[in-house]
Design a protein around this motif. Structure first.
Motif, PDB file in Angstrom:
ATOM      1  N   VAL A 209       0.889  -1.236   0.009  1.00 22.62           N
ATOM      2  CA  VAL A 209       0.131   0.009  -0.128  1.00 22.62           C
ATOM      3  C   VAL A 209       0.965   1.222   0.116  1.00 22.62           C
ATOM      4  CG1 VAL A 209      -1.791   1.379   1.222  1.00 22.62           C
ATOM      5  CG2 VAL A 209      -1.716  -1.241   1.193  1.00 22.62           C
ATOM      6  N   GLU A 210       0.886   2.049  -0.833  1.00 22.18           N
ATOM      7  CA  GLU A 210       1.422   3.500  -0.742  1.00 22.18           C
ATOM      8  C   GLU A 210       0.598   4.577  -0.968  1.00 22.18           C
ATOM      9  OE1 GLU A 210       3.463   2.296  -4.935  1.00 22.18           O
ATOM     10  OE2 GLU A 210       1.995   3.430  -6.080  1.00 22.18           O
ATOM     11  N   VAL A 211       1.317   5.608  -0.689  1.00 18.89           N
ATOM     12  CA  VAL A 211       0.620   6.968  -0.370  1.00 18.89           C
ATOM     13  C   VAL A 211       1.311   7.753  -1.433  1.00 18.89           C
ATOM     14  CG1 VAL A 211       0.040   8.910   1.245  1.00 18.89           C
ATOM     15  CG2 VAL A 211       0.259   6.368   2.158  1.00 18.89           C
ATOM     16  N   GLN A 212       0.340   8.508  -2.226  1.00 15.71           N
ATOM     17  CA  GLN A 212       0.770   9.676  -3.012  1.00 15.71           C
ATOM     18  C   GLN A 212       1.125  10.935  -2.330  1.00 15.71           C
ATOM     19  OE1 GLN A 212       1.341   9.630  -6.788  1.00 15.71           O
ATOM     20  NE2 GLN A 212       2.225  11.579  -6.147  1.00 15.71           N
ATOM     21  N   VAL A 213       2.111  11.548  -2.438  1.00 18.05           N
ATOM     22  CA  VAL A 213       2.022  13.098  -1.843  1.00 18.05           C
ATOM     23  C   VAL A 213       2.714  14.060  -2.855  1.00 18.05           C
ATOM     24  CG1 VAL A 213       2.700  12.293   0.701  1.00 18.05           C
ATOM     25  CG2 VAL A 213       4.572  12.409  -0.898  1.00 18.05           C
ATOM     26  N   ILE A 214       2.447  15.201  -2.471  1.00 17.16           N
ATOM     27  CA  ILE A 214       3.013  16.197  -3.451  1.00 17.16           C
ATOM     28  C   ILE A 214       3.214  17.628  -2.445  1.00 17.16           C
ATOM     29  CG2 ILE A 214       0.710  17.045  -4.141  1.00 17.16           C
ATOM     30  CD1 ILE A 214       2.302  17.527  -7.008  1.00 17.16           C
ATOM     31  N   ALA A 272       5.755  12.660  -4.864  1.00 17.33           N
ATOM     32  CA  ALA A 272       6.642  11.474  -4.381  1.00 17.33           C
ATOM     33  C   ALA A 272       5.662  10.535  -3.865  1.00 17.33           C
ATOM     34  CB  ALA A 272       7.531  11.907  -3.207  1.00 17.33           C
ATOM     35  N   THR A 273       6.144   9.233  -3.872  1.00 14.75           N
ATOM     36  CA  THR A 273       5.405   8.072  -3.438  1.00 14.75           C
ATOM     37  C   THR A 273       5.874   7.420  -2.164  1.00 14.75           C
ATOM     38  OG1 THR A 273       4.288   7.630  -5.344  1.00 14.75           O
ATOM     39  CG2 THR A 273       4.353   5.990  -3.732  1.00 14.75           C
ATOM     40  N   VAL A 274       5.318   7.430  -1.158  1.00 13.39           N
ATOM     41  CA  VAL A 274       5.806   6.633  -0.002  1.00 13.39           C
ATOM     42  C   VAL A 274       5.166   5.089   0.208  1.00 13.39           C
ATOM     43  CG1 VAL A 274       6.303   6.865   2.461  1.00 13.39           C
ATOM     44  CG2 VAL A 274       5.896   8.938   1.158  1.00 13.39           C
ATOM     45  N   GLU A 275       6.019   4.316   0.077  1.00 12.04           N
ATOM     46  CA  GLU A 275       5.606   2.856  -0.235  1.00 12.04           C
ATOM     47  C   GLU A 275       5.513   2.073   1.107  1.00 12.04           C
ATOM     48  OE1 GLU A 275       6.703   1.693  -4.892  1.00 12.04           O
ATOM     49  OE2 GLU A 275       7.972   0.954  -3.217  1.00 12.04           O
ATOM     50  N   PHE A 276       4.646   1.541   1.510  1.00  8.58           N
ATOM     51  CA  PHE A 276       4.438   0.702   2.582  1.00  8.58           C
ATOM     52  C   PHE A 276       4.149  -0.864   2.311  1.00  8.58           C
ATOM     53  CE2 PHE A 276       3.389   4.969   3.844  1.00  8.58           C
ATOM     54  CZ  PHE A 276       4.197   5.217   4.872  1.00  8.58           C
ATOM     55  N   PRO A 298      -2.159   7.746 -12.488  1.00  2.72           N
ATOM     56  CA  PRO A 298      -3.384   7.924 -12.882  1.00  2.72           C
ATOM     57  C   PRO A 298      -4.605   7.301 -11.984  1.00  2.72           C
ATOM     58  CG  PRO A 298      -2.167   6.910 -14.653  1.00  2.72           C
ATOM     59  CD  PRO A 298      -1.414   6.939 -13.698  1.00  2.72           C
ATOM     60  N   VAL A 299      -4.422   6.321 -11.204  1.00  2.00           N
ATOM     61  CA  VAL A 299      -5.380   5.730 -10.168  1.00  2.00           C
ATOM     62  C   VAL A 299      -5.586   6.808  -9.381  1.00  2.00           C
ATOM     63  CG1 VAL A 299      -5.599   4.166  -8.494  1.00  2.00           C
ATOM     64  CG2 VAL A 299      -4.465   3.489 -10.669  1.00  2.00           C
ATOM     65  N   THR A 300      -4.752   7.426  -8.799  1.00  2.00           N
ATOM     66  CA  THR A 300      -5.011   8.686  -7.870  1.00  2.00           C
ATOM     67  C   THR A 300      -5.619   9.853  -8.459  1.00  2.00           C
ATOM     68  OG1 THR A 300      -2.993   7.765  -6.655  1.00  2.00           O
ATOM     69  CG2 THR A 300      -3.890  10.277  -6.197  1.00  2.00           C
ATOM     70  N   GLU A 301      -5.166  10.247  -9.860  1.00  2.00           N
ATOM     71  CA  GLU A 301      -6.017  11.293 -10.527  1.00  2.00           C
ATOM     72  C   GLU A 301      -7.294  11.215 -10.786  1.00  2.00           C
ATOM     73  OE1 GLU A 301      -2.238  13.081 -12.991  1.00  2.00           O
ATOM     74  OE2 GLU A 301      -3.468  11.467 -14.363  1.00  2.00           O
TER      75      GLU A 301
END
Ligand code: ADP
Length: 446
Positions: A209-214, A272-276, A298-301
């Motif tokens: 599970v990863e988190v998109q950040v900007i 950036a993406t923080v991966e977990f 694009p999933v997040t978009e």
């Protein structure tokens, strides 16, 4: 805003960036290798410059040729996309020295979060959950043995500078830890020019599970929620989705907030993406930070409505983030299937060559990100990913049905692709239930 941007990449992400540029009223300059000289997507750029022969080291990885092209084309900025030079702090630094804006983090911020040991140190301070393990690089063998005994076997040794699934060894006991420590450090030195290794608890069963950040250049950073990328083969993601099915919202929201704190603390500007990895009890452990836009953005978009590529261009140009955390919400469910020119029936062997048939699906909630058109030739030289199908619907079940419908419309030949496999997966009861672990696909393919 910039006048003109050079795209130091190829294929679908180059086209994605061309589109973002044009919507921002910015000219897009592409570079290409001889292997891509006939690629149809280059016609959509305002200018295309050949930078060398097919091998990436002579073209897409050749910094001096890319900088020369940028100077010839008189651009204000370079977008590195993903892969190739995207995570090279020296490239970001050279751009700065040449007074060309690098669309991505500063070399300093990239070094802070791109190095796995450094990133873990920042993560601890920002209260991002990390794996139990060595604090920093391992200095001596006895210390590593002691740490492993404390956290319990199995453990995994990783190279601080590693990437792409390389430079890792799982150890089930002290003897294998001692042998692997020496081998791993030697290998890391040879492969990455840096022999530092560290130790982590190894999770036998996990979800990715990863988190998109900007972040922007004014100290603001937000998260854009998570993606579940557990459907993988040999550490290569094949399906990504958002939200992560079955995860308690309170837990994942706390992790998302921690990820945003982490990029803020590193004074990081850009996407950036923080991966977990997440265990069965929904505990999260940070793997690494990817300091660039990801394939699966694009999933997040689709669920947030935020254009990640355009926003990262805006922040590179010095604009503040156009939204605050409270403005970011998600709606519905999105799923991405990676279309690779590979033959799943033959161990996912690359299947390059001429594309005779390429008929892409459409209709409500369907997005196809690809640079391919019928008549194109897929060179054997680069990544086999040739496109992405992304669907969006009100909920997960509807998104799966929509993906199945779109995959049924997708016709590709005579090259082989991952499309038939995706059709099967959309009907797989475990996938439909949701929450498969990262080894699910490999078990299923056996
Ligand atoms: P890379 O930079 O090479 O991609 P990562 O640290 O992201 O390295 O790890 C890649 C993959 O290795 C993960 O997606 C996961 O499948 C596996 N892995 C890494 N660390 C662990 C761990 N502590 N426990 C279990 N699996 C792990």
């Amino acid at each position: 805003m910039f006048r003109r941007i050079l795209i130091a990449n190829r294929g679908e992400i180059a086209l994605r960036i061309i589109r973002a540029c044009h919507e921002l009223g910015v000219e897009a300059v592409c570079v290409y290798s001889q292997a891509d000289k006939d690629a149809a997507y280059l016609r959509l750029a305002d200018r295309a410059i050949c930078i060398g022969p097919a091998p990436a080291k002579d073209s897409y990885l050749n910094i001096s040729r890319i900088i020369s092209a940028a100077e010839v084309a008189d651009v204000d900025a370079i977008h590195p996309g993903y892969g190739f030079l995207a995570e090279r702090a020296d490239f970001s630094e050279i751009c700065r020295d040449c007074k060309i804006e690098f669309i991505g983090p500063s070399p300093e911020a990239m070094r802070k979060l791109g190095d796995k040991v450094e990133a873990k140190n920042y993560a601890r301070v920002a209260k991002v959950p990390v794996f139990p393990g060595s604090e920093g690089a391992i200095e001596d063998e006895e210390e590593a043995v002691k740490t492993a005994a404390e956290i319990g076997y199995p453990v995994i040794i990783k190279a601080a500078a590693g990437g792409g699934g390389r430079g890792m060894r799982v150890c089930h006991n002290e003897a294998s830890l001692r042998t692997n420590l020496r081998n791993c450090a030697q290998e890391a030195r040879a492969a990455f020019g840096d022999g530092s290794v560290f130790l982590e608890k190894f999770l036998e069963k996990a979800r990715h599970v990863e988190v998109q950040v900007i972040g922007d250049k004014h100290g603001h950073a937000v998260h854009l929620f998570e993606r579940d990328c557990s459907m993988q083969r040999r550490h290569q993601k094949l399906i990504e989705e958002s939200p992560a099915p079955g995860v308690e919202r309170k837990k994942i929201n706390a992790v998302c907030e921690a990820a945003a704190r982490l990029v803020r603390s590193a004074e990081y500007a850009g996407a950036a993406t923080v991966e977990f990895l997440m265990d069965d009890d929904q505990n999260f452990y940070m793997l690494e930070v990817n300091t660039r836009v990801q394939v699966e953005h694009p999933v997040t978009e689709m669920v947030t409505g935020v254009d990640i590529v355009q926003t990262s261009i805006r922040v590179a140009a010095g604009e503040p983030l156009p939204f605050k955390q409270k403005d970011i919400t998600t709606a519905g469910h999105a799923i991405e299937c990676r279309i690779n020119a590979e033959d799943p029936a033959r161990g996912f062997m690359p299947s390059p060559g001429k594309v005779e048939t390429w008929r892409v699906p459409g209709g409500p909630g369907v997005r196809v990100d690809t640079h391919i058109s019928a008549g194109d030739r897929i060179p054997p030289t680069y990544d086999s990913m040739v496109g992405k199908l992304i669907v969006h619907a009100d909920d997960r079940d509807a998104a799966i049905r929509r993906a199945a419908r779109a995959l049924a419309e997708f016709e590709v030949g005579p090259i082989k692709s991952t499309i038939p496999m995706h059709r099967e997966l959309m009907a797989d009861s475990a996938f439909v239930r949701g929450g498969v672990d990262i080894h699910f696909l490999e078990r299923r393919l056996k």
